[in-house]
Design a protein around this motif. Structure first.
Motif, PDB file in Angstrom:
ATOM      1  N   LYS A  85       3.013  -0.805  -5.957  1.00 39.86           N
ATOM      2  CA  LYS A  85       1.906  -1.705  -6.321  1.00 39.86           C
ATOM      3  C   LYS A  85       0.699  -1.475  -5.410  1.00 39.86           C
ATOM      4  N   SER A  86       0.955  -1.252  -4.124  1.00 41.34           N
ATOM      5  CA  SER A  86      -0.152  -1.085  -3.169  1.00 41.34           C
ATOM      6  C   SER A  86      -0.960   0.180  -3.484  1.00 41.34           C
ATOM      7  N   LEU A  87      -0.289   1.185  -3.997  1.00 39.58           N
ATOM      8  CA  LEU A  87      -0.978   2.427  -4.387  1.00 39.58           C
ATOM      9  C   LEU A  87      -1.842   2.170  -5.630  1.00 39.58           C
ATOM     10  N   GLU A  88      -1.228   1.512  -6.593  1.00 40.06           N
ATOM     11  CA  GLU A  88      -1.944   1.179  -7.837  1.00 40.06           C
ATOM     12  C   GLU A  88      -3.192   0.334  -7.530  1.00 40.06           C
ATOM     13  N   LEU A  89      -3.038  -0.639  -6.607  1.00 39.74           N
ATOM     14  CA  LEU A  89      -4.159  -1.537  -6.306  1.00 39.74           C
ATOM     15  C   LEU A  89      -5.259  -0.839  -5.501  1.00 39.74           C
TER      16      LEU A  89
END
Ligand code: MG
Length: 269
Positions: free
Chosen positions: A43-47
């Motif tokens: 999720k942190s990469l996507e965000l």
């Protein structure tokens, strides 16, 4: 009229130079300090990608049975990653409910984004195992077609040498103890040092840039520190607060709205 035109050209050149020097923002361990996210999670990469960061940083280890995983610390819930089996590591939960990702899963997620991959290989105690981690990482990045989007960072002098020997990608050293001459001699793309190193020796930023290398600074989170390094024209700022960094960079661009707009577009890739 002539005088007006000359002034206009001077202003334009000065403006472009200022904008060209604005730092690019790298989300440290992804964009994690926001609901639903966690450090080094998918999720942190996507965000990080969704808010237009230049890069998303993440940390990579090799388990005892040669599976690359993404996690910051050398251990998780008492399991030392480099001496544990992947089956045990991959069961461990992150604070947002995801489990520790394999590098494979992380890179599959990366294929759906455009953000640069700021790939930190952690220093392994066993240097042969660390070299194996370099080889396996490169094979996976190549197989997934992601090499052109990847920049390597590491505290390990061995990993610096291995990445430089095996790729043409930018490789940055993190530990803060290589002089400008040593960085150059080793073939580093530049220094990615703790902000305290640059605050202690302010001339170092320009010295590295004058030597044809780039400056990344970590991990800059406070507004005053972010502004300090924006004004110092570093090339990259690694931060836990990418939104604040972006806001301050945008504000410092106000004098050149047109050029900034252009810069913002290219920043979003
Ligand atoms: Mg890291």
């Amino acid at each position: 009229m002539k005088k007006f035109l000359s002034l206009f050209v001077i202003a334009l050149v000065a403006c472009s130079a200022t904008v060209a020097a604005k730092p690019k923002v790298i989300a440290h361990r992804g964009f994690w300090d926001t609901p639903g996210s966690a450090q080094n999670s998918l999720k942190s990469l996507e965000l990080a990608d969704s808010i237009g960061c230049y890069g998303s940083e993440f940390d990579v280890w090799l388990t005892a049975d040669n599976v690359l995983v993404v996690n910051h610390d050398d251990q998780i819930n008492g399991l030392v990653i480099e001496t544990s089996q992947s089956a045990d590591i991959l069961k461990q939960k992150l604070p947002n409910g995801e489990t520790v990702p394999t590098l494979d899963a992380y890179l599959e997620k990366a294929k759906q984004t455009k953000v640069k991959l700021i790939f930190e290989l952690k220093p392994h105690k066993n240097k042969a195992h660390e070299t194996e981690a370099v080889k396996l990482s490169l094979a996976m990045l190549r197989e997934k077609g992601l090499m052109s989007r990847t920049e390597f960072i590491t505290f390990s002098p061995n990993a610096v040498e291995q990445f430089i020997k095996r790729t043409f990608n930018p490789v940055y050293y993190l530990n803060g103890d290589y002089s400008i001459d040593v960085l150059k001699e080793k073939g580093c793309a530049g220094a990615d040092y703790h902000y305290g190193v640059f605050k202690k020796d302010p001339g170092m930023i320009k010295g590295i840039q004058d030597a044809g290398m780039k400056v990344n600074v970590w991990t800059v989170n406070k507004e005053a520190d972010l502004q300090h390094f924006i004004d110092a024209n570093v090339d990259f700022i690694t931060t836990n607060d990418p939104l604040l960094a972006q806001k301050l960079i945008k504000a410092s661009c106000k004098e050149c709205p047109k050029a900034c707009k252009k810069g913002k577009k290219s920043g979003k890739k």
